[in-house]
Motif scaffolding. Structure first.
Motif, mmCIF file in Angstrom:
data_model
loop_
_atom_site.group_PDB
_atom_site.id
_atom_site.type_symbol
_atom_site.label_atom_id
_atom_site.label_comp_id
_atom_site.label_asym_id
_atom_site.label_seq_id
_atom_site.Cartn_x
_atom_site.Cartn_y
_atom_site.Cartn_z
ATOM 1 N N PRO A 157 0.828 -1.208 0.000
ATOM 2 C CA PRO A 157 0.000 0.000 0.000
ATOM 3 C C PRO A 157 0.863 1.258 0.000
ATOM 4 C CG PRO A 157 0.115 -0.911 2.198
ATOM 5 C CD PRO A 157 0.809 -1.889 1.304
ATOM 6 N N ALA A 158 0.237 2.391 -0.207
ATOM 7 C CA ALA A 158 0.982 3.661 -0.198
ATOM 8 C C ALA A 158 1.499 3.974 1.198
ATOM 9 C CB ALA A 158 0.103 4.793 -0.702
ATOM 10 N N ILE A 159 0.740 3.548 2.220
ATOM 11 C CA ILE A 159 1.123 3.822 3.607
ATOM 12 C C ILE A 159 0.421 2.828 4.518
ATOM 13 C CG2 ILE A 159 -0.751 5.474 3.961
ATOM 14 C CD1 ILE A 159 1.104 7.066 5.787
ATOM 15 N N SER A 160 1.027 2.491 5.640
ATOM 16 C CA SER A 160 0.412 1.626 6.644
ATOM 17 C C SER A 160 0.414 2.362 7.978
ATOM 18 C CB SER A 160 1.190 0.306 6.775
ATOM 19 O OG SER A 160 1.106 -0.447 5.587
ATOM 20 N N LYS A 161 -0.743 2.317 8.670
ATOM 21 C CA LYS A 161 -0.867 3.047 9.926
ATOM 22 C C LYS A 161 -1.110 2.141 11.125
ATOM 23 C CE LYS A 161 -2.611 7.211 7.629
ATOM 24 N NZ LYS A 161 -3.694 8.233 7.570
ATOM 25 N N GLN A 162 -1.350 0.865 10.844
ATOM 26 C CA GLN A 162 -1.596 -0.072 11.932
ATOM 27 C C GLN A 162 -0.442 -1.077 12.015
ATOM 28 O OE1 GLN A 162 -4.169 0.299 13.965
ATOM 29 N NE2 GLN A 162 -4.885 2.068 12.745
ATOM 30 N N THR A 163 -0.112 -1.473 13.241
ATOM 31 C CA THR A 163 1.021 -2.380 13.451
ATOM 32 C C THR A 163 0.842 -3.695 12.723
ATOM 33 O OG1 THR A 163 1.438 -1.416 15.640
ATOM 34 C CG2 THR A 163 2.388 -3.581 15.192
ATOM 35 N N ASP A 164 -0.379 -4.258 12.784
ATOM 36 C CA ASP A 164 -0.603 -5.543 12.128
ATOM 37 C C ASP A 164 -0.421 -5.447 10.617
ATOM 38 O OD1 ASP A 164 -2.825 -3.959 11.836
ATOM 39 O OD2 ASP A 164 -4.260 -5.610 12.001
ATOM 40 N N GLU A 165 -0.828 -4.319 10.035
ATOM 41 C CA GLU A 165 -0.655 -4.152 8.593
ATOM 42 C C GLU A 165 0.817 -3.954 8.245
ATOM 43 O OE1 GLU A 165 -1.517 -0.658 5.577
ATOM 44 O OE2 GLU A 165 -3.386 -1.750 6.030
ATOM 45 N N ILE A 166 1.532 -3.208 9.086
ATOM 46 C CA ILE A 166 2.968 -3.015 8.858
ATOM 47 C C ILE A 166 3.686 -4.364 8.876
ATOM 48 C CG2 ILE A 166 5.096 -2.062 9.820
ATOM 49 C CD1 ILE A 166 3.417 0.301 10.848
#
Length: 244
Positions: free
Chosen positions: A130-139
């Motif tokens: 993705p363009a950006i990740s804001k949640q730890t699980d997604e990171i």
């Protein structure tokens, strides 16, 4: 001296002369003076020399001193084989096998596309970044996908390098049927295939790495901004009182 003795002496001298010319032809061939060797082999072959016939067939077979000429190679191999030359007889068998395996030969000369080099465990689809990740699980999910792709790509590169040159992938039973011109065409074709596969992978990897760089930069910037905001936020007064 009788006529019979004279005839035998003449045959002996002719045999010695041919033997000397055959040695000369071999020497010319070893020196890569192919036109001169072919001229002498032709003279001897026309005179009935079996070894010269077999060697002349080989020269036409491999295209030395000119184009590959299978018809002439077959003619001289047939003449030599009829007189018991085993090399010529074996060569005729190979030429017959070439007819039966024509499609297999053509595959390596013009049709092999290198798909086997990028399938199975060496198929490395681009990760979804993705363009950006804001949640730890997604990171964590994105990071794992990137690492998995990187491991696959490294394995692909290692395998591609190990496969070089691609002519080594031609089955031995097919390679032995190919003449010099076909092998050279196969070498050129396969080198281009390897270059294409390599370049395609490089372009794809650059796109992935570009997406990763954008994602990492945006995500790290967001985390830094978020942490800065959290550090500047007023602390809970009740917590402060308990500490006192």
């Amino acid at each position: 001296m009788t006529k019979t003795a004279l005839l035998l002496a003449g045959l002996l001298l002719a045999g010695l002369a041919h033997a000397g010319e055959l040695d000369d032809a071999k020497a010319l061939f070893e020196q890569k003076k192919y036109p001169e060797a072919m001229k002498l082999y032709t003279k001897l072959a026309n005179a009935g020399n079996v070894e010269a016939q077999q060697n002349l067939g080989q020269m036409y077979w491999y295209g030395e001193a000119g184009e590959v000429d299978e018809a002439k190679a077959t003619m001289w191999f047939t003449k030599a084989a009829a007189k018991g030359n085993k090399v010529a007889a074996d060569s005729l068998v190979i030429m017959q096998q070439r007819v039966a395996r024509r499609a297999d030969i053509d595959y390596w000369v013009t049709k092999y596309d290198g798909e086997d080099l990028k399938t199975g465990k060496f198929y490395c689809p681009a990760p979804r970044v993705p363009a950006i990740s804001k949640q730890t699980d997604e990171i964590d999910r994105v990071s794992n996908a990137i690492n998995k792709w990187q491991e696959c790509y490294n394995g692909f590169v290692t395998n591609l390098n190990a496969a070089s040159p691609l002519t080594s992938r031609i089955p031995a039973d097919i390679a032995k049927l190919m003449n010099a011109a076909e092998m050279e065409k196969a070498r050129t074709h396969l080198a281009q295939v390897q270059e294409n596969v390599s370049e395609e992978a490089k372009v794809a990897s650059k796109m992935v790495l570009a997406d990763v760089a954008v994602w990492r930069g945006a995500t790290e910037a967001y985390i830094a901004e978020h942490n800065a905001i959290m550090n500047k936020a007023p602390k809970d007064e009740s917590v402060e009182r308990k500490r006192k």
